[in-house]
Scaffold this active site. Structure first.
Site, PDB file in Angstrom:
ATOM      1  N   LYS A  65      -3.251 -11.025  12.209  1.00  0.00           N
ATOM      2  CA  LYS A  65      -4.385 -10.144  11.894  1.00  0.00           C
ATOM      3  C   LYS A  65      -5.754 -10.710  12.271  1.00  0.00           C
ATOM      4  CE  LYS A  65      -2.655  -7.120   8.253  1.00  0.00           C
ATOM      5  NZ  LYS A  65      -3.033  -6.545   6.941  1.00  0.00           N
ATOM      6  N   ASP A 102      -7.152  -1.292   6.225  1.00  0.00           N
ATOM      7  CA  ASP A 102      -6.650  -1.736   4.917  1.00  0.00           C
ATOM      8  C   ASP A 102      -7.574  -1.337   3.771  1.00  0.00           C
ATOM      9  OD1 ASP A 102      -4.230  -2.885   5.720  1.00  0.00           O
ATOM     10  OD2 ASP A 102      -5.178  -4.790   6.210  1.00  0.00           O
TER      11      ASP A 102
END
Ligand code: ATR
Length: 271
Positions: A65, A102
């Site tokens: 990520k 997210d």
């Protein structure tokens, strides 16, 4: 046929293929979504290979990520502020855009569960200072939470994050004291997950309408949420964050409007 996927290492247990597969079928889209096991050493080469193979983009999971940010030619505002990318979109001309959904997943899930909850009322306590915490701190700031208290087993990590996002650090051993008077408590650690120790914390003394959110979703009812329920607080389970974070990527790659999270999807993913 449009194609997308998810890259990670390991990747076998990713739920993303099920989520996107469900939507492709539901909306009758001729598309494909696959999991790709990509070793960290191969990240750049594999990302470029997937672009050149004609994929519309991919999701990014552990451990890529942060590293994927270097491969992206542009980052949207949220990805920059959060400091991580979970969604990559390939543009015609070869541009590689990194996004982060997210925070959207985290907040959309909470709002769906408790639409009337007032985030501006009381302090929030964030437990854990890993990758997931970054997106959650960003989401809390955007929601106008008046004060964020951050606690983590390793205090140095908490302090670095607190500096970046503007929070107060509380010692790990003082975590039960940190929830006093708070309106929100969020577990962003893996504690409470099946096979892991539970998160030991005393939730007495939070605001009477407090909201307790666990991003762990296996089991769905973690020991933390059980104790929150006993005390009469609002509870938010973690599975919805996973489902909602997937929506913007699906729309970007396959078109149409944002796909919906419905009960059948929940059942498919929990099965
Ligand atoms: P993610 O990206 O999913 O957030 P991570 O970056 O590995 O995963 O972060 C895991 C978080 O869980 C960290 O806050 C970690 O605390 P440390 O910074 O001290 O490592 C926390 N965590 C994991 N196992 C833990 C344990 N047994 N006790 C307390 N905290 C734990």
């Amino acid at each position: 046929m449009k194609r997308a996927g998810v890259i990670g290492h390991p990747i076998a247990h990713s739920k993303s293929p099920r989520i996107h597969g469900y939507w492709l079928k539901k909306y009758g889209i001729a598309g494909e979504y696959q999991a790709y096991d990509v070793h960290p050493h191969q990240l750049r080469d594999e990302a470029l290979r997937l672009r050149d193979a004609g994929l519309a983009g991919f999701n990014v999971t552990l451990p890529h990520k942060q590293a994927i940010m270097d491969v992206c030619t542009t980052l949207n505002d949220e990805a920059t502020r959060i400091g991580a990318v979970n969604t990559v979109v390939f543009h015609p001309g070869g541009e590689i855009e990194g996004r982060n959904t997210d925070a959207f997943g985290f907040m959309t899930n909470a709002i769906e569960a408790h639409p009337d909850f007032d985030w501006r009322q009381n302090p929030a306590v964030v437990i854990g200072a890993g990758g997931a915490a970054r997106a959650i701190l960003y989401a809390l700031k955007r929601a106008g939470v008046p004060e964020i208290r951050l606690t983590n087993r390793t205090i140095d990590t908490a302090e670095a994050l607190a500096e970046e996002f503007g929070c107060r650090v509380h010692d790990w051993d003082e975590r039960s004291a940190a929830v006093q008077g708070a309106g929100v408590a969020i577990n962003t650690t893996s504690l409470g997950m099946t096979g892991q120790p539970s998160l030991e914390i005393d939730l007495h003394g939070m605001a009477s309408d407090a909201l307790v959110y666990d991003i762990v979703y296996a089991p769905l009812q973690t020991p933390l949420l059980k104790s929150a329920e006993t005390l009469g607080y609002r509870c938010v389970t973690g599975i919805g964050m996973l489902l909602h974070q997937a929506r913007p990527g699906f729309q970007a790659w396959f078109g149409g409007s944002l796909p919906e999270v419905d009960d059948a999807l929940l059942e498919t993913v929990l099965a």
